[in-house]
Design an enzyme around this catalytic site. Structure first.
Site, PDB file in Angstrom:
ATOM      1  N   ASP A  69     -16.161 -69.169  80.278  1.00  9.18           N
ATOM      2  CA  ASP A  69     -15.794 -67.856  80.839  1.00  9.18           C
ATOM      3  C   ASP A  69     -16.738 -67.387  81.930  1.00  9.18           C
ATOM      4  OD1 ASP A  69     -13.733 -67.815  78.970  1.00  9.18           O
ATOM      5  OD2 ASP A  69     -14.973 -66.798  77.473  1.00  9.18           O
TER       6      ASP A  69
ATOM      7  N   LYS B 134     -14.808 -69.566  86.387  1.00 13.38           N
ATOM      8  CA  LYS B 134     -14.396 -70.806  87.081  1.00 13.38           C
ATOM      9  C   LYS B 134     -13.055 -70.629  87.791  1.00 13.38           C
ATOM     10  CE  LYS B 134     -14.645 -72.812  83.025  1.00 13.38           C
ATOM     11  NZ  LYS B 134     -15.298 -71.754  82.233  1.00 13.38           N
TER      12      LYS B 134
ATOM     13  N   GLY C  98      -9.071 -70.110  79.228  1.00 16.63           N
ATOM     14  CA  GLY C  98      -8.343 -69.003  79.851  1.00 16.63           C
ATOM     15  C   GLY C  98      -9.037 -68.724  81.170  1.00 16.63           C
ATOM     16  N   HIS C  99      -8.408 -69.101  82.270  1.00 16.21           N
ATOM     17  CA  HIS C  99      -9.033 -68.957  83.586  1.00 16.21           C
ATOM     18  C   HIS C  99      -8.329 -67.834  84.337  1.00 16.21           C
ATOM     19  CE1 HIS C  99     -10.694 -73.346  83.474  1.00 16.21           C
ATOM     20  NE2 HIS C  99     -11.113 -72.598  82.476  1.00 16.21           N
TER      21      HIS C  99
ATOM     22  N   GLN D 111     -14.171 -74.688  79.716  1.00 14.19           N
ATOM     23  CA  GLN D 111     -15.302 -74.355  78.843  1.00 14.19           C
ATOM     24  C   GLN D 111     -16.607 -74.346  79.654  1.00 14.19           C
ATOM     25  OE1 GLN D 111     -12.909 -76.970  77.286  1.00 14.19           O
ATOM     26  NE2 GLN D 111     -11.894 -75.009  77.052  1.00 14.19           N
TER      27      GLN D 111
ATOM     28  N   LYS E 246     -20.575 -62.079  88.565  1.00 11.41           N
ATOM     29  CA  LYS E 246     -20.638 -60.837  87.802  1.00 11.41           C
ATOM     30  C   LYS E 246     -21.959 -60.073  87.906  1.00 11.41           C
ATOM     31  CE  LYS E 246     -17.574 -60.647  84.382  1.00 11.41           C
ATOM     32  NZ  LYS E 246     -16.725 -60.856  83.201  1.00 11.41           N
TER      33      LYS E 246
ATOM     34  N   ASP F 276     -22.347 -57.590  89.586  1.00 11.12           N
ATOM     35  CA  ASP F 276     -21.945 -56.176  89.595  1.00 11.12           C
ATOM     36  C   ASP F 276     -22.003 -55.535  88.207  1.00 11.12           C
ATOM     37  OD1 ASP F 276     -19.646 -58.146  89.458  1.00 11.12           O
ATOM     38  OD2 ASP F 276     -18.628 -56.348  88.721  1.00 11.12           O
TER      39      ASP F 276
END
Ligand code: GDP
Ligand code: IMO
Ligand code: MG
Length: 427
Positions: free
Chosen positions: A13, A16, A40-41, A222, A329, A331
Site C-alpha cells: 500500500d 504503487k 488493491g492499487h 504487496q 504521502k 502531505d
C-alpha cells in the site's frame, strides 16, 4: 531496451498503483508479476477514484498493453468483476489486457482453505486478506495447480474435480464448514467469460517486445517486507514481491532489468499481523491513519501506522537493487511539529542497523532521530522548489542514510499531485 521494475519497499500500500499510472504514458507494456486479488492499487484522476486488484495499473491509458504475468494468481470472479467495472467506464479491456497462459487460478476451495487455515491459527493468524492466495501458491509449488491455459482443455473439469477432492479432504481435517455449491456457479460463469480474452505465452511476448525496443514497466504487488523469503516470515504473503519476482513472474532475465523504482511512504503502515518495530499506538498514529486514509483498499481494515523505519528501508533497497526511490504521502505528515525517523534498533542491548532474523520473536527497540515538521499543506504545490525546506531536509536525510536518490515526491492521491525531482527514466 531493458524492462524497468516498480515495487513496494515496505508492507504494501505504498502507492504503487498511483505511480504506475503516472509513468504509463512513457511505456508500451505494463506487466504485473506476482500476487493476486490480495492487492488493491488505487488510482485517482479527473475526480475518479478506482481500485485495481489483478489488472495492471496502466489500463486507463490509450496506448499501453497490460499483461497479467505467469507469477500472478487469478480469481476469475474478482477479475471479471474488475473487467466489467472498467468496461462500464469505457475502457477497451479486450484489446489491452493479455493473460499469461501460465498464471494459476484461485479456486473457490482455495478461498475456503485460506479461511480454514486462518481460523485454525487463532491468535497466531497471519491476517490474510482471505482471497485464497496462500493455498493457490501452495498448489502451484506442490505441482497440483490449474492454469489459465488449462481452461479451454477438454480435461479442465476433470482437473478441477480432482483438485477440489484433495481440498475437501483438507477442509475436513480442519473441521471447516462450507457450502461449495453456492460458490461454484459464479466461478464457472467467470471462467467462461475469461475464455473470451487473449491468453498468450507472455514470456515470449515480453522478450520480443524488449528486443524490438519497446518500453516495459513491471508492476509489483504487496511490499518487500511481505516477501515470502525476505519478509517477516511467517507474517508474509506467499510470493516473491521483490525485484527477482519480476524475473520469475514474467520470464525476464536479470540482465534485462533496467531501473528499479522503490516506492515508500514518508512513514510506515502495515495491515494484518506481524512485527512492526516503529508502530505508533498513540494519537500521532491515529492522526496519520485519519489524514492518510489508512484503511485497507481490499478489506477496509484500519492500517497500523508508525514512523519511517530506515533499517527496514535499507534492507529493501539492498534486496531489490533499487536505483531510484519515490516517496509517497509526505502531505499526510503536514500537521506534525516534529517527525521521527528510526535510524537503528536496540536488540538484546546492542545497536543493530538491519532487521534481524528473529524479528518476529525478539524485542526490537527503535532509536529515532527527530526532525522539524514542515507544518504546511503540500497538496496544492505543483513546483518542486515550492516544497518547504524542512521537507527537503527530511528527503536529504533519507537519501544520505539509504544512499539512493529520491526521484519523485508524491503530495496527494491524484495523478497531478506528483513532483519529479530527477527521474532517470523518461518523464
Ligand atoms: P498500492 O497498493 O501500493 O497501490 O497503494 P494503495 O492504493 O493500496 O494505497 C495507497 C493509498 O494512498 C491510496 O488510497 C492512494 O490513493 C493514496 N495515495 C497515494 N499517493 C498519495 C499521496 O502522495 N498522498 C496521499 N494523501 N495519498 C496518496
Ligand atoms: P498491495 O499490492 C498490504 C498482507 C495481508 C496479510 C499478509 C498475507 O495493495 O500493496 P495474503 O492475503 O497475501 O495471504 O495476506 O499480507 N497483504 C497486503 N498488505 N497491501 C497488499 O497489497 C497486501 N497483500 C497482502 O494483510 O498481512
Ligand atoms: Mg494496496
Amino acid at each position: 531496451m531493458k524492462a524497468d521494475v516498480l515495487l513496494g519497499l515496505q508492507w504494501g500500500d505504498e502507492g504503487k498503483g498511483k505511480i504506475v499510472d503516472v509513468l504509463t504514458p512513457k511505456y508500451d507494456i505494463i506487466a504485473r508479476f506476482q500476487g493476486g486479488p490480495n492487492a488493491g492499487h488505487t488510482l485517482e484522476f479527473n475526480g475518479i477514484k478506482h481500485v485495481l486488484r489483478t489488472i495492471p495499473s496502466g489500463i486507463f491509458h490509450e496506448k499501453a498493453v497490460n499483461i497479467i504475468g505467469n507469477g500472478v494468481v487469478i480469481d476469475p470472479v474478482v477479475l471479471i468483476a474488475e473487467i466489467e467495472a472498467l468496461i462500464k467506464m469505457g475502457v477497451d479491456v479486450k484489446a489491452k489486457l493479455l493473460f499469461s497462459k501460465k498464471a494459476h487460478l484461485i479456486l473457490p476451495t482455495h478461498r475456503l482453505l485460506d479461511a480454514a487455515s486462518e481460523t485454525a491459527k487463532g491468535k497466531e493468524k497471519i491476517g490474510s486478506t482471505l482471497k485464497g492466495i496462500g493455498p493457490t501458491y501452495m498448489d502451484k509449488t506442490g505441482r497440483n495447480g490449474i492454469r489459465i491455459g488449462d481452461i479451454s482443455a477438454a480435461n479442465f473439469k476433470t482437473k478441477y474435480d480432482s483438485l477440489v477432492e484433495k481440498h475437501k479432504h483438507i477442509l475436513h481435517q480442519f473441521n471447516y464448514e462450507y457450502n461449495l455449491s453456492e460458490m461454484e456457479p459464479e466461478w464457472f460463469k467467470a471462467i467462461e467469460e475469461l475464455k473470451k480474452y487473449q491468453h498468450i505465452e507472455s514470456e515470449h511476448y515480453i522478450n520480443d517486445a524488449i528486443k524490438n525496443g519497446k518500453a516495459v514497466l513491471c508492476e509489483g504487488a504487496q511490499g518487500s517486507l511481505l516477501d515470502i523469503d525476505f519478509g517477516s516470515y511467517p507474517f508474509v504473503t506467499s510470493s516473491n514481491t521483490i525485484c527477482a519476482g519480476a524475473c520469475t513472474g514474467l520470464g525476464l532475465a536479470p540482465n534485462n532489468i533496467g531501473s528499479v523504482y522503490g516506492i515508500f511512504k514518508a512513514y510506515c503502515t502495515r495491515v494484518g499481523s506481524g512485527p512492526f518495530p516503529t508502530e505508533l499506538h498513540d494519537t500521532i498514529g491515529d492522526n496519520i491513519r485519519n489524514n492518510g486514509r489508512e484503511f485497507g483498499s481490499v478489506t477496509g481494515r484500519p492500517r497500523r501506522c508508525g514512523w519511517l523505519d530506515l533499517p527496514a528501508l535499507k534492507y529493501a533497497v539492498m534486496i531489490n537493487g533499487v536505483t531510484e526511490l519515490m516517496m509517497m504521502k509526505a502531505d499526510v505528515l503536514s500537521e506534525l511539529d516534529t517527525i521521527k525517523i528510526c535510524t537503528h534498533y536496540i536488540v538484546d542491548g546492542k545497536k543493530l542497523d538491519y532487521l534481524p532474523y528473529d524479528v518476529v520473536t525478539k524485542e526490537i527497540a527503535p532509536v529515532y532521530t527527530e526532525l522539524k515538521g514542515w507544518k504546511s499543506d503540500l497538496t496544492k504545490i505543483n513546483v518542486l522548489t515550492d516544497l518547504p525546506k524542512e521537507l527537503f531536509t527530511y528527503i536529504e536525510f533519507i537519501e544520505k542514510e539509504v544512499k539512493t536518490p529520491i526521484s519523485l515526491v508524491s503530495v496527494g492521491p491524484d495523478r497531478t499531485q506528483t513532483l519529479i525531482r530527477h527521474l532517470k527514466a523518461v518523464v
